[in-house]
Structure formats: C-alpha cells, structure tokens
Design an enzyme around this catalytic site. Sequence first.
Site, PDB file in Angstrom:
ATOM      1  N   LYS A 191       0.815  -1.215   0.000  1.00 18.53           N
ATOM      2  CA  LYS A 191       0.000   0.000   0.000  1.00 18.53           C
ATOM      3  C   LYS A 191       0.847   1.263   0.000  1.00 18.53           C
ATOM      4  O   LYS A 191       0.308   2.365  -0.123  1.00 18.53           O
ATOM      5  CB  LYS A 191      -0.932   0.011   1.229  1.00 18.53           C
ATOM      6  N   CYS A 205       8.218  -9.281  -1.301  1.00 15.20           N
ATOM      7  CA  CYS A 205       8.111 -10.719  -1.571  1.00 15.20           C
ATOM      8  C   CYS A 205       8.341 -11.024  -3.047  1.00 15.20           C
ATOM      9  O   CYS A 205       7.883 -10.309  -3.925  1.00 15.20           O
ATOM     10  CB  CYS A 205       6.768 -11.249  -1.100  1.00 15.20           C
ATOM     11  N   GLU A 221      -7.806  -8.814   2.260  1.00 14.36           N
ATOM     12  CA  GLU A 221      -7.285  -9.773   1.287  1.00 14.36           C
ATOM     13  C   GLU A 221      -7.645 -11.187   1.718  1.00 14.36           C
ATOM     14  O   GLU A 221      -7.715 -11.486   2.903  1.00 14.36           O
ATOM     15  CB  GLU A 221      -5.766  -9.643   1.167  1.00 14.36           C
ATOM     16  N   SER A 231      -4.799 -11.155  -2.254  1.00 15.39           N
ATOM     17  CA  SER A 231      -3.375 -10.865  -2.261  1.00 15.39           C
ATOM     18  C   SER A 231      -2.839 -11.101  -3.662  1.00 15.39           C
ATOM     19  O   SER A 231      -3.374 -11.912  -4.421  1.00 15.39           O
ATOM     20  CB  SER A 231      -2.661 -11.784  -1.265  1.00 15.39           C
TER      21      SER A 231
END
EC number: 4.2.1.9
Length: 609
Positions: free
Chosen positions: A124, A195, A491, A517
């Site tokens: 975000k 990630c 999510e 997600s």
Amino acid sequence: MPDYRSKTSTHGRNMAGARGLWRATGMKDEDFGKPIIAVVNSFTQFVPGHVHLKDLGQMVAEQIQAAGGVAKEFNTIAVDDGIAMGHDGMLYSLPSRDLIADSVEYMVNAHCADAMVCISNCDKITPGMLMAAMRLNIPVVFVSGGPMEAGKVKFRGNEKAIDLVDAMVVAADDSYTDEEVQAFERSACPTCGSCSGMFTANSMNCLTEALGLSLPGNGSIVATHANRKKLFLKAGELIVSLAKRYYEQDDSSILPRSIATKAAYENAMTLDIAMGGSTNTVLHLLAAASEAEVDFTMDDIDRLSRNVPVLCKVAPAKQDVHMEDVHRAGGIMSILGELDRAKLLNTTVSTVHEKTLQDALNKWDIIRTEDADVYEFFRSSPGGVPTQVAFSQNRYYSTLDGDRENGVIRNAEHAFSKDGGLAVLYGNIALEGCIVKTAGVDESILKFNGTARVFESQDAAVEAILGNEIKAGDVVVIRYEGPRGGPGMQEMLYPTSYLKSKGLGKDCALITDGRFSGGSSGLSIGHISPEAAEGGAIGLVEDGDLIEIDIPNRSMNLKVDDETLAARRKAQDEKGWKPVEERKRKVSKALKVYAMHTTSAAKGAVRIL
C-alpha cells in the site's frame, strides 16, 4: 514562470521565524533559494520490504545536496500485508493507503516542499505515495526498495525456488511433516525486499516504470544487488534537475500529471495484464487516476484485457519463476518492448528519465539495444545469502535470458496465452464488475458452474475449508468484506491458499466483495461491485444457489430467477444490509470513518466527501 513553493517559508521579512527554524535543521544562508526536496521514506523494522531503507533516504539526500538542492527527509507508515493477514490487522491495510497519501500531502504542503523522491516498496506504500504525487502534482521520482530474493529449499531430494505463499500452502497440508513445514518457513523469505513473486508490491513497482515515474530496473532488480544503489543515486540527482526544469525553465512537461496521462495509465494496465500482475493494481491505478483527474475506468480495463496477451508468467502463476528471473530477461523495459512490437503500447508518452517511452525502450530493451552496460545491469543476480542489508552483493548471471519463444518473457507470437492475465467480469452478481487474475486460473476451469457456500466473513470461510466442509464443485462466497462492509476490504490469501492445501485449487471457485493478495491464484474472483454492504446482489446469494462463471465471455451470474431475487431483496431491505451472523470483529473509530467515506472497488475504493 512558477516560483519555488518553498519561497513561501524562506523569503520575506515576515518569514524570519520560519527561516530561524529552517536554520535549526541545518540550512545555511546559501541554501535559501535552492529547491527543497522532500525525501519521502517508508523505513520500518516491521516490514522486510522496508527494513533496509533506513540509510537509503540519506543516500538520496546526499545526492540532492550535491546536485544543488536541499533535502529534507520524513517517513510514512508501512503495513506488512503478510503479517497483518489472517486476522483483524488486515482491516487496516487498504485504509493505510489513503492515510499514507494524506500524510505525504500534509508534510509536503505544510512545509512547502518543491519536489519529492518517494522511497516506497510494499503493497500500500507505493500506491499511497502515487496517489499523493498525483494529488500534489510537483516533480517526483519513485525509487523502491526492490524485490526479495526467491527462497531456496531442499525438499525430498530436490532444491526448489519458493516464496511466502509456498510456506502458507504447505503449513495447511497434512501430507507435510512439521520439519518440512519449518524448512519452508525458514527458507521462504531469505532477504530484505518485497516478496519475490509478482505479488502486489512488485506489480506496483513495475507499473511505476510503465507510468514513466521511476527509473528502468525499479521493479525487477533485487534489493540486495549493488547495482540497485545506482537507482537511488540517480534519483537524487535527477529530482533536482526536474525541479529546476519546472521552476526555473517553466517546463511543466515533467510534472506527474503531464507524464502519467490517460495513455500512460493504459500502458501501465497493459503491462499489468501482460505480466499477470496482482488484481490489487486495478484498485490502485483507479485511485491514482482519480487523484490525477484522469478519466480511467473499469471499462478501459475491460477493453484492454480483451486485446493484451500474457507475455510473462511469474509466481504465483508460475511457481518456479520470480522477479529475479524477470530481471535476467530484461525486466519491465523488455516486457514493454514486446508490447511495443505487438503495437499494444503508446510510446509517445514521456518519462522522468527520457523524453519519450520510445527513447527509453531504444536504450533499455535488451532485444533492441547493444549497450554493454545495459546487458550487465540486467545480468544482476541474487546473491543466495540471507541478509537484511541493501546492495550487499554483486553476483551476476553468466548470460541474459533473451529467449522470446520459450523464455521468461515471450513475444506476442509465442505468448503464454492470447487472452490477458486479468479480466473484468460482469453479471447479475456484479453489475459494476469484478476482477479475476486469469493468469493464475487453470484452463480447465475458465468456465465453471458450482453451488454456493455462503460465508459472512473470511474467518468463517477459513474455518469451513480447514474443517473439510468444502467439496469439489463448490463456489465459496465470502461477503460483507468490501471497502465498507469489512470495513477495509480484506485480502483473501488464506482461503485461496487453504483451498490449494486441500487439493481443491482446480475444483472450486472463490468469489468475494473483498480482494485478493497478489499471491493468490486459482479461480479467485474479487472486487465484486456493488458490495453486499451497499445492497449488492452478492448479499442475496443463498447456500445451494447455482453460480455460473464464464471467463472467456467475461460473465458471472447467479442462476436464480428475477422474481426470487426481487423477493430476497425486499426481505434484505427490511432487515438491513448486514451480515446474517454477528461477527466477532472490533471496528475502531478510525475504521468507521474510513467506511463512511469510501467508495466501491469499481471506483478504486477512493474517498467521497
């Protein structure tokens, strides 16, 4: 010619007090009159994608000072969606985007900064800063912390590349031993960085390249590589040049709204569709476009999704491919290059680093350039050593991946799929549309008819999945999880991961007015608009109803006759649009305020007043 904004607080006799305070921050006589550049950092020790950013703001600041500007750093908050996942912490994730945008606006306008370098990375934070940049419309350069290296685990005689989602899936799969689960957990996230798959953070950082607001490589070179340092150094130098062009040469072409035009937003969405990016990017691009007063809507996304092929598949769509592999294949500039060759891109748009996107592609697309330095840059590889230190290694691949027939990045002729990686579906459940990441859907279930299993919260759905109550052929319906109904539009990574764990990834669908997600895959359809809390038809679904999903024809419908739906709607109007079962969920004042002012996912979940 516009005056430097900072003159408001640095010039004039009546600003003696303000200048006194500026002096207390270290400014000297010769600094008054220079552009004041806000270094908008997002360092935090809570988030692996931001844990290495602490000293990088000052690195950028030093370059700004050397280039003739005055640098002033501040931090925003940053929520880790993975750590906030699976509990009420996820209620705060999407609202934090707007809080970040507001905080940047507050700081920059309160102190009359002239320009910004936005140091972002995770889910975000990049969107929040992007919204602020569009809102403020002052010179800006984005530079992110970079992707994490993919994890490596030795598993049952083989070594495989893994990420966070793999650890979540095996943890819920009883066929794995505790020791094997622990091995995945320890190996999934080996370094600092966002990630390693094409999840939301990396998707958004890639899109800043397509929007023209960041430097080539921003979305793909791993956080640990020494060559990523060059992006930070260049950003500090570049922002001073951009500020001087605007304020001293009256060149408004370098402002964010001049660069990120509707054509640029369409380029960014085209890229997202081609690389199978996160569905969350739809929310964030709509929100940023709204801040920029650009007429970019779900209809535009639907139109683009019907014409753009999938040229790149990255985890979770292709589990053995991660951002480091995309970088070796030439990064985002090479995906854009293939889109250009397929005549799917507008290359007349401008960027912060080149006059046009065409100029940028000529220089940075590894298929068309002959620049040895560019080749070396894209050979930057992971180091293979766990670390939280940025720029800590300088390993290189021996060769680039320029194979456009079978490589990580394909040309249009050899696309993974002629149909795009994202699709907008419409129907009586989603009159304003919903989103599915088609790049992560198995071809066998592009058309799916199933019976509804209705849940009033993500928690209830997870309990049913783990309790083996969901069977092949079910459509898991999770409602009252939209921007208002959640509130916060959680999510749904845990439900989708657990369906995989139970062997149902190709046998079930999951639909929701919440979101997913970037790590989610399977037949996962989110952003259903209008949401249940707004009187959307998802609030009328009952257990046992037949739901028909047809991705090729872009439709999703509840197979219940109109008379029955009308009767259900009348009954729901009388009861009120709220969950049937009382949820054990504490909704704070902050979240209640968010719910009062947010719009539907179809509008980017932006605020209305």
